[in-house]
Design a protein around this motif. Structure first.
Motif, short mmCIF file in Angstrom:
data_model
loop_
_atom_site.label_atom_id
_atom_site.label_comp_id
_atom_site.label_asym_id
_atom_site.label_seq_id
_atom_site.Cartn_x
_atom_site.Cartn_y
_atom_site.Cartn_z
N PRO A 168 1.21 -1.10 0.12
CA PRO A 168 -0.17 -0.37 -0.07
C PRO A 168 0.93 1.21 -0.05
CG PRO A 168 -0.67 -1.59 1.30
CD PRO A 168 0.93 -2.04 1.13
N GLY A 169 0.78 2.13 -0.70
CA GLY A 169 1.29 4.08 -0.55
C GLY A 169 1.00 4.78 0.23
N GLU A 170 2.39 5.35 0.46
CA GLU A 170 2.05 6.70 1.62
C GLU A 170 1.07 7.10 1.71
OE1 GLU A 170 3.83 7.15 3.85
OE2 GLU A 170 5.43 5.69 3.42
N ARG A 171 0.48 7.54 0.06
CA ARG A 171 -1.52 8.01 -0.43
C ARG A 171 -2.43 7.29 0.89
NH1 ARG A 171 -4.07 9.74 -5.28
NH2 ARG A 171 -6.34 10.51 -4.32
N TRP A 172 -2.05 6.25 1.31
CA TRP A 172 -3.35 5.06 1.61
C TRP A 172 -3.18 5.14 2.76
CZ3 TRP A 172 -2.79 1.06 5.03
CH2 TRP A 172 -4.18 0.52 5.18
N VAL A 173 -1.73 5.60 3.50
CA VAL A 173 -2.02 5.06 4.65
C VAL A 173 -2.64 6.11 4.92
CG1 VAL A 173 -0.32 5.33 6.45
CG2 VAL A 173 0.31 3.98 5.13
N ARG A 174 -2.02 7.68 4.75
CA ARG A 174 -2.50 9.35 4.90
C ARG A 174 -3.81 9.05 5.17
NH1 ARG A 174 1.71 11.33 1.34
NH2 ARG A 174 0.10 11.58 -0.20
N GLU A 175 -4.62 8.22 4.17
CA GLU A 175 -6.15 8.10 4.14
C GLU A 175 -7.14 7.87 5.41
OE1 GLU A 175 -6.51 7.13 -0.10
OE2 GLU A 175 -6.01 9.28 -0.75
N PHE A 176 -5.71 6.55 4.77
CA PHE A 176 -6.77 5.34 6.31
C PHE A 176 -6.57 6.53 7.71
CE2 PHE A 176 -4.80 2.41 9.37
CZ PHE A 176 -6.06 1.91 9.12
N LEU A 177 -5.29 7.22 8.13
CA LEU A 177 -4.99 7.83 9.42
C LEU A 177 -6.76 8.34 9.21
CD1 LEU A 177 -0.81 7.71 9.89
CD2 LEU A 177 -2.56 6.42 10.71
N ASN A 178 -6.28 9.18 8.29
CA ASN A 178 -7.55 10.49 8.36
C ASN A 178 -8.36 10.18 8.24
OD1 ASN A 178 -7.93 12.76 8.18
ND2 ASN A 178 -9.23 12.35 6.09
N ARG A 179 -8.85 8.74 7.88
CA ARG A 179 -10.15 7.85 8.01
C ARG A 179 -10.94 7.80 9.34
NH1 ARG A 179 -9.07 5.96 2.84
NH2 ARG A 179 -8.71 4.11 4.15
N HIS A 180 -9.53 7.22 9.91
CA HIS A 180 -10.03 6.91 11.89
C HIS A 180 -8.71 8.19 12.43
CE1 HIS A 180 -11.02 3.01 10.23
NE2 HIS A 180 -10.26 3.17 8.97
N LYS A 181 -9.06 9.20 12.09
CA LYS A 181 -8.56 10.00 13.00
C LYS A 181 -8.82 10.80 14.21
CE LYS A 181 -10.97 13.46 10.79
NZ LYS A 181 -10.76 15.25 9.33
N GLU A 182 -10.04 10.25 14.43
CA GLU A 182 -11.09 9.92 15.68
C GLU A 182 -10.50 9.01 16.57
OE1 GLU A 182 -13.68 12.48 16.82
OE2 GLU A 182 -13.04 12.94 14.64
N LYS A 183 -9.58 8.51 16.60
CA LYS A 183 -8.88 7.58 16.96
C LYS A 183 -7.44 6.91 17.12
CE LYS A 183 -13.15 3.89 17.05
NZ LYS A 183 -13.57 2.29 16.89
N LEU A 184 -6.84 7.15 15.72
CA LEU A 184 -5.33 7.52 15.83
C LEU A 184 -4.71 8.57 15.54
CD1 LEU A 184 -6.17 4.47 13.29
CD2 LEU A 184 -4.87 4.19 15.28
N THR A 185 -3.60 9.20 16.13
CA THR A 185 -2.57 9.89 15.49
C THR A 185 -1.20 9.46 15.62
OG1 THR A 185 -1.87 12.29 16.62
CG2 THR A 185 -2.37 10.21 18.27
N LEU A 186 -0.60 10.31 14.92
CA LEU A 186 0.53 10.32 14.61
C LEU A 186 1.62 10.68 15.39
CD1 LEU A 186 1.37 10.10 10.39
CD2 LEU A 186 1.95 8.38 12.16
N ARG A 187 3.06 10.49 16.67
CA ARG A 187 4.00 10.27 17.58
C ARG A 187 4.40 10.66 17.25
NH1 ARG A 187 -0.29 10.29 22.29
NH2 ARG A 187 -1.85 11.44 22.53
N SER A 188 6.15 11.38 18.00
CA SER A 188 7.03 10.83 18.07
C SER A 188 7.31 10.02 18.98
CB SER A 188 8.11 12.13 17.46
OG SER A 188 7.53 13.00 16.76
N THR A 189 8.34 8.93 18.78
CA THR A 189 9.11 8.38 19.83
C THR A 189 10.36 8.76 19.98
OG1 THR A 189 9.47 6.65 18.15
CG2 THR A 189 7.10 6.89 19.14
N GLN A 190 10.76 7.77 21.71
CA GLN A 190 12.70 7.76 21.22
C GLN A 190 12.65 6.45 21.43
OE1 GLN A 190 13.42 9.97 24.64
NE2 GLN A 190 13.76 11.88 23.13
N ASN A 191 13.91 6.00 20.90
CA ASN A 191 14.18 4.36 21.20
C ASN A 191 14.77 3.29 22.59
OD1 ASN A 191 14.64 1.88 20.71
ND2 ASN A 191 16.67 2.09 18.93
#
Length: 199
Positions: A115-138
């Motif tokens: 699946p492409g990057e565009r699909w991922v963006r659209e997937f996250l947008n469709r589920h933005k009420e439940k999911l979000t992107l955040r920075s992490t540390q190892n």
């Protein structure tokens, strides 16, 4: 390259769904006319009239590649991974979806590719009420959960073990220079949840 709207052509959707819902309710209840709603909300009269008459009720744009049930399961898996301290990156999400499609003989959905990057963006947008992107540390969750008391005990024990040891015989060594951590990454988490630890 995506097609761009030609100058002077009709505008595509540029309003929020909640505004459309409010406008439709006002017109349906005859609080205002569709003409007044168009001026007030900036939404085409025809769009408002169609919604009042329950026409064209499908979502705008092409349908999603996966079913709602499949996407809901993916959302659950992403949330669980975050809660267990191992959230997934966008690339890892693409790999998991590809693996799922392979096992279920559905690779044709993405032309036998990831699946492409565009699909991922659209997937996250469709589920933005439940999911979000955040920075992490190892960093390991076990290290992050250490208390002040545990650190104090460590240094007290260190003092005892270094008694009568000359300074030039003390060598410090840890894994700092052996890490493969490329730096902070953006991972997928449950929305409105404290930042998780990736290890």
């Amino acid at each position: 390259m995506r097609n761009r709207r030609k100058p002077g052509s009709r505008r595509y959707k540029d309003y929020e769904d909640n505004l459309l819902n409010i406008a439709v309710e006002l017109v349906k209840n005859k609080n205002i006319s569709s003409y007044e709603a168009e001026k007030q909300f900036g939404i085409p009269r025809r769009t408002i009239a169609n919604k009042v008459k329950l026409k064209h009720m499908k979502k705008i744009g092409s349908p999603s590649r996966l079913s709602k049930e499949e996407e809901d399961k993916i959302v659950e898996a992403l949330i669980l991974c975050g809660e267990y301290g191992c959230p997934l990156t966008r690339f890892e999400l693409r790999m998991i979806v590809h693996n799922y499609l392979t096992k279920n003989n559905k690779l044709w959905i993405f032309n036998d590719k990831l699946p492409g990057e565009r699909w991922v963006r659209e997937f996250l947008n469709r589920h933005k009420e439940k999911l979000t992107l955040r920075s992490t540390q190892n960093i390991k969750s076990s290290r992050a959960s250490k208390t002040i008391t545990e650190y104090e005990e460590y240094f007290e024990n260190l003092k005892k073990s270094l008694v009568n040891v000359k300074a030039h015989n003390i060598v410090n060594f840890d894994e700092t220079n052996l890490t493969d951590d490329p730096g902070s990454q953006k991972c997928i988490f449950k929305r409105e949840k404290n930042i998780q630890i990736r290890f």
